[in-house]
Scaffold this motif. Structure first.
Motif, PDB file in Angstrom:
ATOM      1  N   VAL A  12       0.831  -1.208   0.000  1.00 53.90           N
ATOM      2  CA  VAL A  12       0.000   0.000   0.000  1.00 53.90           C
ATOM      3  C   VAL A  12       0.864   1.255   0.000  1.00 53.90           C
ATOM      4  O   VAL A  12       0.566   2.227  -0.686  1.00 53.90           O
ATOM      5  N   PRO A  16       1.357   4.890  -3.740  1.00 52.74           N
ATOM      6  CA  PRO A  16       1.429   6.336  -3.996  1.00 52.74           C
ATOM      7  C   PRO A  16       2.691   6.720  -4.761  1.00 52.74           C
ATOM      8  O   PRO A  16       2.681   7.671  -5.538  1.00 52.74           O
ATOM      9  N   ARG A  20       2.693   8.664  -8.277  1.00 51.03           N
ATOM     10  CA  ARG A  20       3.402   9.911  -8.573  1.00 51.03           C
ATOM     11  C   ARG A  20       4.302   9.774  -9.785  1.00 51.03           C
ATOM     12  O   ARG A  20       4.360  10.634 -10.649  1.00 51.03           O
ATOM     13  N   TYR A 102      -0.340  22.927   1.981  1.00 48.85           N
ATOM     14  CA  TYR A 102       0.355  21.808   1.347  1.00 48.85           C
ATOM     15  C   TYR A 102      -0.308  21.452   0.024  1.00 48.85           C
ATOM     16  O   TYR A 102      -1.462  21.063  -0.039  1.00 48.85           O
ATOM     17  N   LEU A 108      -3.501  15.263  -5.001  1.00 52.53           N
ATOM     18  CA  LEU A 108      -3.994  13.885  -4.928  1.00 52.53           C
ATOM     19  C   LEU A 108      -5.513  13.825  -5.091  1.00 52.53           C
ATOM     20  O   LEU A 108      -6.105  12.754  -5.019  1.00 52.53           O
ATOM     21  N   GLU A 193       1.444  10.419  11.721  1.00 58.09           N
ATOM     22  CA  GLU A 193       2.757  10.825  11.234  1.00 58.09           C
ATOM     23  C   GLU A 193       3.578  11.240  12.440  1.00 58.09           C
ATOM     24  O   GLU A 193       3.061  11.911  13.333  1.00 58.09           O
TER      25      GLU A 193
ATOM     26  N   PRO B 179       9.142  16.587  -2.180  1.00 55.58           N
ATOM     27  CA  PRO B 179       8.727  15.322  -2.788  1.00 55.58           C
ATOM     28  C   PRO B 179       9.461  15.015  -4.081  1.00 55.58           C
ATOM     29  O   PRO B 179       8.878  14.962  -5.149  1.00 55.58           O
ATOM     30  N   ASP B 194       7.614  12.004   3.212  1.00 57.12           N
ATOM     31  CA  ASP B 194       6.671  12.227   2.134  1.00 57.12           C
ATOM     32  C   ASP B 194       5.262  12.065   2.658  1.00 57.12           C
ATOM     33  O   ASP B 194       4.756  10.965   2.800  1.00 57.12           O
ATOM     34  N   LEU B 195       4.620  13.178   2.947  1.00 61.43           N
ATOM     35  CA  LEU B 195       3.288  13.131   3.539  1.00 61.43           C
ATOM     36  C   LEU B 195       2.261  12.490   2.625  1.00 61.43           C
ATOM     37  O   LEU B 195       1.290  11.900   3.092  1.00 61.43           O
ATOM     38  N   SER B 196       2.468  12.589   1.318  1.00 59.91           N
ATOM     39  CA  SER B 196       1.441  12.076   0.422  1.00 59.91           C
ATOM     40  C   SER B 196       1.288  10.560   0.560  1.00 59.91           C
ATOM     41  O   SER B 196       0.230  10.013   0.270  1.00 59.91           O
ATOM     42  N   VAL B 197       2.336   9.887   1.026  1.00 60.32           N
ATOM     43  CA  VAL B 197       2.223   8.444   1.245  1.00 60.32           C
ATOM     44  C   VAL B 197       1.207   8.143   2.345  1.00 60.32           C
ATOM     45  O   VAL B 197       0.316   7.303   2.187  1.00 60.32           O
ATOM     46  N   GLY B 198       1.334   8.871   3.459  1.00 53.98           N
ATOM     47  CA  GLY B 198       0.422   8.647   4.580  1.00 53.98           C
ATOM     48  C   GLY B 198      -1.024   8.946   4.216  1.00 53.98           C
ATOM     49  O   GLY B 198      -1.930   8.166   4.514  1.00 53.98           O
ATOM     50  N   LEU B 199      -1.231  10.060   3.523  1.00 54.49           N
ATOM     51  CA  LEU B 199      -2.598  10.440   3.157  1.00 54.49           C
ATOM     52  C   LEU B 199      -3.187   9.450   2.157  1.00 54.49           C
ATOM     53  O   LEU B 199      -4.343   9.048   2.260  1.00 54.49           O
ATOM     54  N   SER B 200      -2.368   9.026   1.204  1.00 57.57           N
ATOM     55  CA  SER B 200      -2.836   8.046   0.218  1.00 57.57           C
ATOM     56  C   SER B 200      -3.175   6.722   0.880  1.00 57.57           C
ATOM     57  O   SER B 200      -4.166   6.070   0.529  1.00 57.57           O
ATOM     58  N   ALA B 201      -2.340   6.318   1.852  1.00 48.46           N
ATOM     59  CA  ALA B 201      -2.593   5.059   2.549  1.00 48.46           C
ATOM     60  C   ALA B 201      -3.922   5.150   3.303  1.00 48.46           C
ATOM     61  O   ALA B 201      -4.732   4.218   3.267  1.00 48.46           O
TER      62      ALA B 201
END
Lengths: 220, 220
Positions: A12, A16, A20, A102, A108, A193, B179, B194-201
DNA sequence: TAGATTGTTAATCGATTAACAATC
DNA sequence: TAGATTGTTAATCGATTAACAATC
């Protein structure tokens, strides 16, 4: 969308990154990409990538590769990015402000639908195009605007209270930035986080030089 | 401080969590703690904790447990927190400001020694007790103040340039928030967030409900 | 067709968990 | 001593990598 083999967190977390990379390839005008090329760009094994993808279906063409646009859409769908979920940020300190600004959130496909704070000095001020709302109205605004994800950016001491309020208001998931262990019902997915992990890990690798390096917390 | 068995990243990432929990226990006046209790607090297997620790030495007393203060110091030492390394933040946007005000940095024993930006409007302003410096003086200030860690908080497009400048200035490690995939010599450890990983997860887990939940990006 | 590349099964590797002897 | 808990070895589990048949 029922998956039989339960998907590992490692998989998972790689999705992302595939997503990207595919968008970049798409922007560059890329049409087709092989797992080989994707692997080179992401420093991930091509067989790992194929394995990850086949857990969700068959997206490639043997002897050819993957169609960039198609695969990007597919992964976006798997991640649920096509849902365009709405977020609310709770806590407009420095961190909240950084999150509100952000770019990644909009990129996304998420929508920042509300910002809450309890400080009268902050309430009513504007952040980007949004007004900071009084946290007293959290429940009704969450319901009104149909917000699904709560972002906790309050100090540690208030994090659990914020979580409880969000859950009571009917939020579906939580993205937590407070360095505390949140107690949340199992029906509410949440991701925490914790920056101190990354910084400490870096410190560790500096203290133990001689070994290898660039051990990334979240690889790019 | 040579370790024979190479330590896994998973282990290194758990150390800061042990450290934080031990500090809490210490604050609460705790004297001795068992792997059992530590495990309960962190939602980690006690045998996992003992395994992790023994990779670095023997810290406990059989039949008794671990002395809280002692173990905290030991783990702090393993992580290199007793070095009190100095950091420089490059880029004073919203993210840079949030990092400059992030309490965790000081709490782990790091010192924020410089802040850089290229924007004339920002240069000279104060953030906390620090003045924002012109990035043109990056090299000399890094050298003068003996700064070891560079924090990249500039937009993606400038991240590699910032990294190159920091490395040329003699920085020893990089904490990257842009990123992008940084190209850095293998002698320089770096960690990317990389915050987008957490949000995507989180989005993924919301889209695939019915399974379990609370799959934490960085558990607390 | 020959060459390329996927999807998938098998082999390997590493990390987690269980078990237990050592010992406080 | 009896009870508790560590340190460590062995067993299990899961994830990554390798190999290769299928097929475009």
């Amino acid at each position: 969308m029922q998956e039989r083999p339960s998907i590992s967190k490692a998989t998972v977390d790689r999705l992302p990154r595939y997503y990207r990379c595919l968008r970049q390839l798409s922007d560059e005008g890329g049409d087709i990409v092989s797992s080989e090329e994707l692997g080179r760009r992401l420093a991930i094994n091509p067989e790992q990538i194929r394995k990850d993808l086949t857990a969700f279906g068959q997206f490639g063409k043997k002897g050819v590769g993957y169609y960039v646009a198609e695969l990007k859409e597919s992964i976006g769908g798997i991640l649920g990015l096509d849902q365009h979920l709405s977020l609310a940020i709770v806590g407009m300190g420095h961190l909240g402000a950084a999150l509100a600004n952000y770019q990644g959130i909009a990129r996304l496909g998420f929508r920042l639908a509300a910002i809450f704070d309890s400080n009268p000095v902050v309430i009513g001020t504007r952040v980007g195009e949004r007004r900071v709302e009084d946290i007293a109205y959290l429940a009704e605004i969450i319901a009104e605007r149909n917000i699904q994800i709560g972002v906790i950016a309050v100090p540690a001491a208030q994090a659990q209270i914020a979580a409880d309020q969000l859950i009571a208001a009917g939020i579906r998931g939580i993205w937590n930035f407070a360095p505390v262990k949140l107690h949340v019902p199992p029906s509410i997915p949440f991701v925490s986080e914790d920056l101190s992990v990354g910084l400490s890990a870096l410190s560790y690798y500096l203290a133990h030089r001689g070994g290898e390096s660039d051990v990334l917390s979240e690889k790019n």
